[in-house]
Design a protein around this motif. Structure first.
Motif, PDB file in Angstrom:
ATOM      1  N   LEU A   1      30.092  34.472  12.936  1.00  0.00           N
ATOM      2  CA  LEU A   1      30.316  33.714  11.705  1.00  0.00           C
ATOM      3  C   LEU A   1      31.737  33.194  11.628  1.00  0.00           C
ATOM      4  O   LEU A   1      31.994  32.163  11.010  1.00  0.00           O
ATOM      5  CB  LEU A   1      29.983  34.578  10.483  1.00  0.00           C
ATOM      6  CG  LEU A   1      28.489  34.712  10.236  1.00  0.00           C
ATOM      7  CD1 LEU A   1      28.205  35.796   9.214  1.00  0.00           C
ATOM      8  CD2 LEU A   1      27.904  33.388   9.756  1.00  0.00           C
TER       9      LEU A   1
ATOM     10  N   VAL B   1      35.382  31.694   6.056  1.00  0.00           N
ATOM     11  CA  VAL B   1      35.075  31.433   7.462  1.00  0.00           C
ATOM     12  C   VAL B   1      34.502  30.021   7.643  1.00  0.00           C
ATOM     13  O   VAL B   1      34.168  29.627   8.752  1.00  0.00           O
ATOM     14  CB  VAL B   1      34.102  32.468   8.103  1.00  0.00           C
ATOM     15  CG1 VAL B   1      34.710  33.846   8.098  1.00  0.00           C
ATOM     16  CG2 VAL B   1      32.752  32.454   7.431  1.00  0.00           C
ATOM     17  N   GLY B   2      34.391  29.284   6.543  1.00  0.00           N
ATOM     18  CA  GLY B   2      33.985  27.893   6.668  1.00  0.00           C
ATOM     19  C   GLY B   2      32.512  27.650   6.373  1.00  0.00           C
ATOM     20  O   GLY B   2      31.963  26.616   6.723  1.00  0.00           O
ATOM     21  N   ILE B   3      31.858  28.619   5.731  1.00  0.00           N
ATOM     22  CA  ILE B   3      30.462  28.406   5.346  1.00  0.00           C
ATOM     23  C   ILE B   3      30.457  27.618   4.042  1.00  0.00           C
ATOM     24  O   ILE B   3      31.117  28.013   3.080  1.00  0.00           O
ATOM     25  CB  ILE B   3      29.733  29.758   5.157  1.00  0.00           C
ATOM     26  CG1 ILE B   3      29.656  30.499   6.484  1.00  0.00           C
ATOM     27  CG2 ILE B   3      28.345  29.549   4.565  1.00  0.00           C
ATOM     28  CD1 ILE B   3      29.182  31.938   6.361  1.00  0.00           C
ATOM     29  N   ASN B   4      29.741  26.509   4.019  1.00  0.00           N
ATOM     30  CA  ASN B   4      29.624  25.729   2.792  1.00  0.00           C
ATOM     31  C   ASN B   4      28.522  26.376   1.945  1.00  0.00           C
ATOM     32  O   ASN B   4      27.335  26.265   2.241  1.00  0.00           O
ATOM     33  CB  ASN B   4      29.277  24.287   3.130  1.00  0.00           C
ATOM     34  CG  ASN B   4      29.190  23.423   1.898  1.00  0.00           C
ATOM     35  OD1 ASN B   4      28.820  23.896   0.815  1.00  0.00           O
ATOM     36  ND2 ASN B   4      29.538  22.168   2.029  1.00  0.00           N
TER      37      ASN B   4
ATOM     38  N   PHE C   1      31.998  41.254   6.624  1.00  0.00           N
ATOM     39  CA  PHE C   1      30.650  41.323   6.054  1.00  0.00           C
ATOM     40  C   PHE C   1      30.035  42.666   6.429  1.00  0.00           C
ATOM     41  O   PHE C   1      29.596  42.857   7.568  1.00  0.00           O
ATOM     42  CB  PHE C   1      29.795  40.164   6.565  1.00  0.00           C
ATOM     43  CG  PHE C   1      30.413  38.815   6.303  1.00  0.00           C
ATOM     44  CD1 PHE C   1      30.654  38.396   5.004  1.00  0.00           C
ATOM     45  CD2 PHE C   1      30.777  37.984   7.344  1.00  0.00           C
ATOM     46  CE1 PHE C   1      31.242  37.159   4.747  1.00  0.00           C
ATOM     47  CE2 PHE C   1      31.363  36.748   7.103  1.00  0.00           C
ATOM     48  CZ  PHE C   1      31.598  36.344   5.799  1.00  0.00           C
TER      49      PHE C   1
ATOM     50  N   ALA D   1      32.752  34.380   2.824  1.00  0.00           N
ATOM     51  CA  ALA D   1      31.922  33.421   3.545  1.00  0.00           C
ATOM     52  C   ALA D   1      32.563  32.034   3.502  1.00  0.00           C
ATOM     53  O   ALA D   1      32.580  31.318   4.497  1.00  0.00           O
ATOM     54  CB  ALA D   1      30.517  33.393   2.952  1.00  0.00           C
ATOM     55  N   SER D   2      33.111  31.667   2.343  1.00  0.00           N
ATOM     56  CA  SER D   2      33.815  30.381   2.252  1.00  0.00           C
ATOM     57  C   SER D   2      35.015  30.362   3.187  1.00  0.00           C
ATOM     58  O   SER D   2      35.317  29.347   3.800  1.00  0.00           O
ATOM     59  CB  SER D   2      34.310  30.131   0.829  1.00  0.00           C
ATOM     60  OG  SER D   2      33.233  29.966  -0.037  1.00  0.00           O
TER      61      SER D   2
ATOM     62  N   TYR E   1      31.682  29.848  12.713  1.00  0.00           N
ATOM     63  CA  TYR E   1      30.613  29.095  12.045  1.00  0.00           C
ATOM     64  C   TYR E   1      30.819  27.588  12.119  1.00  0.00           C
ATOM     65  O   TYR E   1      29.885  26.838  12.356  1.00  0.00           O
ATOM     66  CB  TYR E   1      30.527  29.524  10.579  1.00  0.00           C
ATOM     67  CG  TYR E   1      29.383  28.913   9.827  1.00  0.00           C
ATOM     68  CD1 TYR E   1      28.093  29.407   9.971  1.00  0.00           C
ATOM     69  CD2 TYR E   1      29.576  27.838   8.961  1.00  0.00           C
ATOM     70  CE1 TYR E   1      27.037  28.859   9.283  1.00  0.00           C
ATOM     71  CE2 TYR E   1      28.520  27.276   8.269  1.00  0.00           C
ATOM     72  CZ  TYR E   1      27.250  27.785   8.430  1.00  0.00           C
ATOM     73  OH  TYR E   1      26.199  27.237   7.748  1.00  0.00           O
ATOM     74  N   THR E   2      32.061  27.144  11.923  1.00  0.00           N
ATOM     75  CA  THR E   2      32.303  25.705  11.889  1.00  0.00           C
ATOM     76  C   THR E   2      32.242  25.069  13.275  1.00  0.00           C
ATOM     77  O   THR E   2      32.256  23.858  13.407  1.00  0.00           O
ATOM     78  CB  THR E   2      33.679  25.380  11.281  1.00  0.00           C
ATOM     79  OG1 THR E   2      34.660  26.154  11.984  1.00  0.00           O
ATOM     80  CG2 THR E   2      33.726  25.720   9.812  1.00  0.00           C
TER      81      THR E   2
ATOM     82  N   ILE F   1      40.187  28.040  -1.961  1.00  0.00           N
ATOM     83  CA  ILE F   1      39.354  28.842  -2.865  1.00  0.00           C
ATOM     84  C   ILE F   1      39.839  28.649  -4.307  1.00  0.00           C
ATOM     85  O   ILE F   1      39.035  28.538  -5.232  1.00  0.00           O
ATOM     86  CB  ILE F   1      39.421  30.344  -2.497  1.00  0.00           C
ATOM     87  CG1 ILE F   1      39.010  30.565  -1.049  1.00  0.00           C
ATOM     88  CG2 ILE F   1      38.612  31.189  -3.466  1.00  0.00           C
ATOM     89  CD1 ILE F   1      37.542  30.552  -0.782  1.00  0.00           C
TER      90      ILE F   1
ATOM     91  N   PRO G   1      36.962  24.680   1.046  1.00  0.00           N
ATOM     92  CA  PRO G   1      37.321  25.737   2.003  1.00  0.00           C
ATOM     93  C   PRO G   1      36.835  25.459   3.433  1.00  0.00           C
ATOM     94  O   PRO G   1      37.582  25.678   4.386  1.00  0.00           O
ATOM     95  CB  PRO G   1      36.649  26.981   1.436  1.00  0.00           C
ATOM     96  CG  PRO G   1      36.524  26.720  -0.018  1.00  0.00           C
ATOM     97  CD  PRO G   1      36.346  25.236  -0.164  1.00  0.00           C
ATOM     98  N   ASP G   2      35.601  24.947   3.578  1.00  0.00           N
ATOM     99  CA  ASP G   2      35.113  24.734   4.952  1.00  0.00           C
ATOM    100  C   ASP G   2      35.863  23.591   5.627  1.00  0.00           C
ATOM    101  O   ASP G   2      36.091  23.620   6.835  1.00  0.00           O
ATOM    102  CB  ASP G   2      33.589  24.507   4.983  1.00  0.00           C
ATOM    103  CG  ASP G   2      33.121  23.421   4.026  1.00  0.00           C
ATOM    104  OD1 ASP G   2      33.568  23.438   2.867  1.00  0.00           O
ATOM    105  OD2 ASP G   2      32.322  22.566   4.423  1.00  0.00           O
TER     106      ASP G   2
ATOM    107  N   VAL H   1      39.042  25.093   7.033  1.00  0.00           N
ATOM    108  CA  VAL H   1      38.797  25.832   8.281  1.00  0.00           C
ATOM    109  C   VAL H   1      38.665  24.842   9.442  1.00  0.00           C
ATOM    110  O   VAL H   1      39.236  25.043  10.514  1.00  0.00           O
ATOM    111  CB  VAL H   1      37.525  26.706   8.159  1.00  0.00           C
ATOM    112  CG1 VAL H   1      37.181  27.346   9.490  1.00  0.00           C
ATOM    113  CG2 VAL H   1      37.712  27.778   7.088  1.00  0.00           C
TER     114      VAL H   1
END
Lengths: 234, 305
Positions: A99, B194-197, A88, B191-192, A102-103, A50, A70-71, A74
């Motif tokens: 979520l 958790v790996g959300i682009n 969230f 959100a970033s 998510y990946t 980040i 960041p993704d 992960v």
């Protein structure tokens, strides 16, 4: 497993980390303690991609990751439970967990993983359809940890997981960290509760003004007079 | 016509245009909910949708009518325009807004106005400055239900809009991307983590919003039978009003706000004079901003800490 060498980063013109060197061996628990503003959270945010790395290297299982988004980090196997949980709030507990994965949403083991997770955090079991924002602080912490675990990380970064929790829940959170570690997941724990963190950790680092001032096995640091005075309030 | 007749008739007419406002308003609200940007070029995307329908009509008219009749033609034309505006939305986000993602908020706002001028003028150069007449695509029939007369076109517009909105609702609620959009709206950094682009999801939000506006543009042309390169400006402002009305960032709010604005505008036109309907719409905007700035349904900006 994680090897950080001479890491520099910061926000805008302000450099916060001024050369941090630190290691987390596979399967171990390391802790980073330090006072407010010493750079603990910035360090974790830099690891998670980040905050951008300005200088230095980060190796995870031998792979350089200082330029990854960041993704990508992960996907590499590092997730973070950020300070203040940051779940969230307008999504349900179940959606938060989804979520977290998510990946790897296409993976077939998600259902099984979620069930295993709920065994670890039984408090979440009958709250799956609730909005995450309506959970208590303790439950939100469980959810934040559960969300981070859904990505199946090999290294879990935890930022002040005990902050703002009642003493009983603090005990629970530390017990859970131990159980997560027993599953083979390495832990890097950032804490203000230095006593508990050092008790739990295999190895500890003390950060001051963006630099590691002191390091050693957790037990050794607990009995170190400097640490006692500055962080353990003795 | 008696006052009651005027009332019901205007509600019916207002519902039709309200559906179109709602479709456009959704684009404003989805994008705002995720990136806190008012995409002032969105009205122009709607307008481009109407022009694309002319192109699609020219292409598919013979084929669609030959194979399946006017309804198939409507489906073809709407899908073509949606595809075109989706691509347009993708490029607008990619080249006009993404480079400014970390710039002060005023910069993308000014860029949005710039994009709006570019699109208006591009369409003017390509299609000419004068009004273009748009076909209704289906032969128009009138039906009388007691005091109200509606056309099959109005029913069709309402049905298509409701279907698109229901589709969007299900998409946002159930799909992986939909959940990621809501997560981004809640907390972009988390959100970033958790790996959300974020870029990919923001791009999808523009694509979806633009496609809905494109469908709105087609139906606007079918309903009014005319389109001009500056028609996106007013429709865009109205839809923006509708989005603010329902609480910008709030998806059901935008649907409701659009329909309600259409109905109120219809009533204003029916009881006062049709020249007053724009005044009426913006009077509502001012009232909402004065007394309920977060909209009828509140916004999602305020989060539980």
């Amino acid at each position: 497993m994680l090897e950080v060498t001479d890491l520099h980063s910061g926000y805008g013109k302000i450099e916060i980390l001024k050369g941090v060197t630190l290691k987390v061996p596979a399967g171990s628990i390391a802790t980073l303690i330090g006072s407010n503003g010493a750079g603990k959270s910035t360090f974790l945010m830099t690891l998670s991609g980040i905050v951008r790395v300005r200088k230095g290297n980060i190796l995870f299982e031998g792979k350089a990751m200082e330029k990854l988004p960041p993704d990508g980090i992960v996907k590499l196997g590092i997730t973070q439970v950020p300070e203040g949980r940051r779940i969230f709030p307008h999504l349900t507990v179940d959606e938060n967990l989804d979520l977290g994965a998510y990946t790897r949403s296409l993976s077939k083991d998600l259902k099984k993983d979620k069930e295993e997770l709920l065994d670890l955090f039984p408090a979440l079991k009958n709250r799956l359809t609730n909005l995450a924002g309506n959970l208590s602080g303790g439950e939100q912490q469980m959810l934040a940890m559960g969300r981070a675990l859904m990505a199946r990380p090999r290294l879990l970064l935890l930022d002040e997981p005990s902050l703002g929790l009642a003493p009983k829940l603090v005990e629970l959170v530390f017990a859970l960290i131990k159980r997560i570690n027993e599953r083979g997941i390495a832990i890097l724990l950032v804490e203000q509760n230095a006593w508990k963190a050092l008790e739990l950790a295999d190895y500890g680092y003390v950060i001051e003004s963006g630099r590691i001032q002191l390091e050693g096995p957790g037990r050794d640091l607990l009995s170190n007079p400097q640490i006692k005075e500055a962080y353990l309030g003795e | 016509m008696s006052a009651t007749e005027v009332f019901f008739q205007q509600v019916a007419n207002g519902l039709t245009i309200g559906m179109i406002y709602a479709l456009i308003a959704l684009g404003y609200t989805i994008v705002y909910g995720i990136v806190q940007l008012i995409n002032f070029a969105h009205g122009e995307v709607f307008m481009v949708g109407a022009y694309l329908s002319l192109l699609a009509y020219a292409f598919f008219q013979g084929l669609a009518l030959g194979v399946g009749g006017p309804l198939l033609l409507v489906v073809f034309v709407i899908l073509f325009a949606m595809l075109g505006t989706a691509i347009l939305g993708f490029f607008i986000e990619r080249f006009a807004y993404r480079p400014l993602r970390h710039a002060p908020r005023l910069a993308p706002l000014l860029t949005a106005i710039g994009v709006s001028f570019v699109l208006q003028n591009a369409v003017m150069i390509i299609a000419g400055p004068s009004d273009k007449s748009c076909p209704s695509l289906v032969p128009v029939t009138k039906y009388s239900f007691g005091m109200v007369t509606v056309t099959n076109l109005q029913i069709l517009i309402t049905l298509v809009s409701v279907m698109l909105m229901a589709g969007l609702h299900l998409f946002i609620k159930n799909t992986r991307t939909g959940k990621a959009m809501r997560a981004l709206a809640d907390d972009r950094e988390a959100a970033s983590l958790v790996g959300i682009n974020a870029n990919t999801v923001i791009s999808k939000a523009f694509v979806i919003g633009s496609a809905l506006a494109g469908a709105g543009g087609v139906m606007f042309g079918m309903y009014y039978n005319t389109i001009n390169f500056h028609d996106g400006y007013m429709a865009g402002l109205k839809a923006f009003t509708a989005a603010v009305f329902g609480g910008i960032g709030n998806i059901p709010g935008a649907m409701f706000g659009g329909v309600l604005l259409g109905v109120l505008e219809g009533l204003g036109a029916g009881y006062l004079a049709s020249e007053w309907k724009n005044v009426f719409a913006f009077f509502i905007l001012i009232l909402v901003l004065l007394f309920r700035p977060s909209g009828l349904f509140g916004s999602r900006v305020v989060k539980k800490v």
